[in-house]
Motif scaffolding. Structure first.
Motif, short mmCIF file in Angstrom:
data_model
loop_
_atom_site.label_atom_id
_atom_site.label_comp_id
_atom_site.label_asym_id
_atom_site.label_seq_id
_atom_site.Cartn_x
_atom_site.Cartn_y
_atom_site.Cartn_z
N THR A 1 0.83 -1.21 0.00
CA THR A 1 0.00 0.00 0.00
C THR A 1 0.87 1.25 0.00
OG1 THR A 1 -1.75 -1.16 1.21
CG2 THR A 1 -1.82 1.25 1.23
N ARG A 2 1.94 1.23 0.78
CA ARG A 2 2.84 2.39 0.83
C ARG A 2 3.42 2.69 -0.55
NH1 ARG A 2 6.22 0.38 3.96
NH2 ARG A 2 7.83 -0.12 2.42
N VAL A 3 3.86 1.67 -1.27
CA VAL A 3 4.43 1.88 -2.61
C VAL A 3 3.35 2.34 -3.58
CG1 VAL A 3 5.64 0.79 -4.54
CG2 VAL A 3 6.24 0.17 -2.19
N MET A 4 2.14 1.78 -3.44
CA MET A 4 1.04 2.22 -4.30
C MET A 4 0.77 3.71 -4.12
SD MET A 4 -3.00 1.09 -4.21
CE MET A 4 -3.28 1.93 -2.63
N MET A 5 0.76 4.17 -2.86
CA MET A 5 0.50 5.59 -2.61
C MET A 5 1.64 6.46 -3.12
SD MET A 5 -2.49 5.39 -1.41
CE MET A 5 -2.78 7.09 -0.90
N LYS A 6 2.86 5.97 -3.04
CA LYS A 6 4.00 6.72 -3.60
C LYS A 6 3.86 6.82 -5.11
CE LYS A 6 7.51 5.87 -0.03
NZ LYS A 6 8.84 5.28 0.27
N MET A 7 3.44 5.73 -5.75
CA MET A 7 3.23 5.74 -7.20
C MET A 7 2.17 6.77 -7.58
SD MET A 7 2.18 2.54 -9.71
CE MET A 7 0.55 2.32 -8.94
N LYS A 8 1.06 6.80 -6.83
CA LYS A 8 0.01 7.76 -7.11
C LYS A 8 0.48 9.20 -6.87
CE LYS A 8 -4.19 6.85 -5.81
NZ LYS A 8 -4.84 6.85 -7.15
N ASN A 9 1.34 9.37 -5.88
CA ASN A 9 1.91 10.69 -5.62
C ASN A 9 2.78 11.15 -6.79
OD1 ASN A 9 2.51 13.02 -3.95
ND2 ASN A 9 4.52 12.11 -3.58
N LEU A 10 3.52 10.21 -7.38
CA LEU A 10 4.33 10.53 -8.57
C LEU A 10 3.43 10.96 -9.73
CD1 LEU A 10 6.99 7.65 -8.49
CD2 LEU A 10 7.39 10.07 -8.03
N HIS A 11 2.28 10.30 -9.86
CA HIS A 11 1.34 10.66 -10.92
C HIS A 11 0.89 12.12 -10.75
CE1 HIS A 11 -0.02 6.16 -11.36
NE2 HIS A 11 1.21 6.39 -11.79
N THR A 12 0.70 12.52 -9.51
CA THR A 12 0.24 13.89 -9.23
C THR A 12 1.35 14.92 -9.42
OG1 THR A 12 -1.36 13.04 -7.61
CG2 THR A 12 -0.77 15.38 -7.46
N ARG A 13 2.55 14.57 -8.97
CA ARG A 13 3.65 15.53 -9.00
C ARG A 13 4.34 15.64 -10.35
NH1 ARG A 13 7.77 14.20 -4.42
NH2 ARG A 13 8.66 16.17 -5.20
N PHE A 14 4.42 14.53 -11.07
CA PHE A 14 5.16 14.53 -12.34
C PHE A 14 4.34 13.90 -13.46
CE2 PHE A 14 8.17 13.89 -8.77
CZ PHE A 14 8.86 15.10 -8.85
N PRO A 15 3.16 14.46 -13.75
CA PRO A 15 2.28 13.85 -14.76
C PRO A 15 2.88 13.81 -16.16
CG PRO A 15 1.53 16.06 -14.18
CD PRO A 15 2.60 15.70 -13.19
N GLU A 16 3.84 14.69 -16.42
CA GLU A 16 4.46 14.69 -17.75
C GLU A 16 5.42 13.51 -17.93
OE1 GLU A 16 6.95 17.59 -15.22
OE2 GLU A 16 4.92 16.76 -15.31
N GLU B 1 -3.11 -1.24 -8.50
CA GLU B 1 -3.94 -0.61 -7.47
C GLU B 1 -5.09 -1.52 -7.06
OE1 GLU B 1 -5.10 3.56 -7.77
OE2 GLU B 1 -3.72 3.76 -9.45
N LEU B 2 -5.76 -2.10 -8.05
CA LEU B 2 -6.88 -2.99 -7.75
C LEU B 2 -6.42 -4.23 -7.00
CD1 LEU B 2 -8.81 -2.69 -11.14
CD2 LEU B 2 -9.55 -1.81 -8.92
N ASN B 3 -5.24 -4.68 -7.31
CA ASN B 3 -4.67 -5.84 -6.61
C ASN B 3 -4.47 -5.53 -5.13
OD1 ASN B 3 -3.50 -8.32 -6.07
ND2 ASN B 3 -1.54 -7.82 -7.02
N VAL B 4 -3.90 -4.36 -4.84
CA VAL B 4 -3.65 -3.96 -3.45
C VAL B 4 -4.97 -3.84 -2.69
CG1 VAL B 4 -2.79 -2.14 -1.94
CG2 VAL B 4 -1.46 -2.82 -3.95
N TRP B 5 -5.94 -3.15 -3.28
CA TRP B 5 -7.22 -2.96 -2.59
C TRP B 5 -7.94 -4.29 -2.39
CZ3 TRP B 5 -7.90 1.02 0.21
CH2 TRP B 5 -7.38 2.27 -0.17
N SER B 6 -7.80 -5.18 -3.35
CA SER B 6 -8.41 -6.50 -3.23
C SER B 6 -7.82 -7.27 -2.06
CB SER B 6 -8.22 -7.29 -4.53
OG SER B 6 -8.74 -8.60 -4.41
N LYS B 7 -6.50 -7.20 -1.91
CA LYS B 7 -5.84 -7.89 -0.80
C LYS B 7 -6.24 -7.27 0.55
CE LYS B 7 -3.29 -10.81 -3.22
NZ LYS B 7 -3.74 -10.47 -4.57
#
Length: 228
Positions: A75-90, A102-108
């Motif tokens: 979950t921690r890595v998933m949230m870091k990945m999503k943070n990268l999407h927000t900070r560096f979308p280009e 993401e769906l895998n993490v939430w499913s678990k």
């Protein structure tokens, strides 16, 4: 581990997804799937009773503490990945591969939290107010509060600790992904959001294993989405 295809290799999310799936390995092999349900037909093998109260957790739940740790790390890595999407979308943004992760993490998370509902008779019920320090929700919360303190990040909201909250996150992710695919169906971004069978496997599996209301109708809606 995950066997990459060409679309995975060129995905900017590949490194994060690979780390997430590596963390989740204990959950797939002899972990959540292989160990937790082994005594479903006899909860007395999992829980000791004391005047009608759940008193102690046996080794089945103690062993699964390592799986809680695996989910916390993923979950921690998933949230870091999503943070990268927000900070560096280009440079890095959501795509079919990251959505699957993401769906895998939430499913678990939903599956682990569902153990609490099975034992305590809930149905996606928030259990933070129960005096059950050994529940999966409280274990996850404790580990993630510790992580947040160490990393200087905000604690997660309570939806992270209920089955219904996890399912809502998954439905939101899937709906947004399908909308993006529809918008880009005839454009250059089509492959980026191309639906993957694992998207639906993760959310359908989580729904079927949950005790939440409206499971059948939600599953039917997802099947209709797959057909379309």
């Amino acid at each position: 581990n995950h066997s990459p295809d060409i679309s995975d290799v060129i995905s900017p999310n590949y490194t994060c997804v690979n780390i997430i799936e590596t963390y989740l390995l204990p959950c797939a092999y002899g972990g959540i799937i292989g160990g937790i349900r082994q005594s479903d037909d006899n909860y007395s093998g999992l829980i000791s009773y004391d005047n009608g109260q759940y008193a102690t957790l046996t080794k089945h739940f103690a062993i699964n503490a390592s799986y809680n740790r695996a989910i916390v790390d993923a979950t921690r890595v998933m949230m870091k990945m999503k943070n990268l999407h927000t900070r560096f979308p280009e440079y890095i943004s959501s795509d079919s591969l990251s959505i699957k992760a993401e769906l895998n993490v939430w499913s678990k998370r939903a599956y682990v939290l569902g153990r609490d509902d099975d034992v305590h008779g809930g149905g996606g019920v928030l259990i933070s107010d129960r005096n059950q320090t050994g529940t999966s929700a409280n274990m996850l919360r404790s580990l993630e509060l510790e992580d947040a303190s160490l990393n200087g990040t905000k604690p997660f909201d309570e939806s992270f600790y209920t089955v219904s909250g996890c399912l809502e996150k998954m439905e939101e992710i899937l709906s947004k992904a399908e909308d993006e695919y529809t918008k880009n169906m005839f454009g250059p971004e089509k492959e980026r959001y191309k639906p993957h069978v694992d998207w639906y496997n993760h959310i359908l599996g989580a729904l079927i294993r949950s005790n939440t209301e409206g499971t059948l109708s939600k599953a039917k809606m997802i099947f209709r989405g797959m057909e379309e």
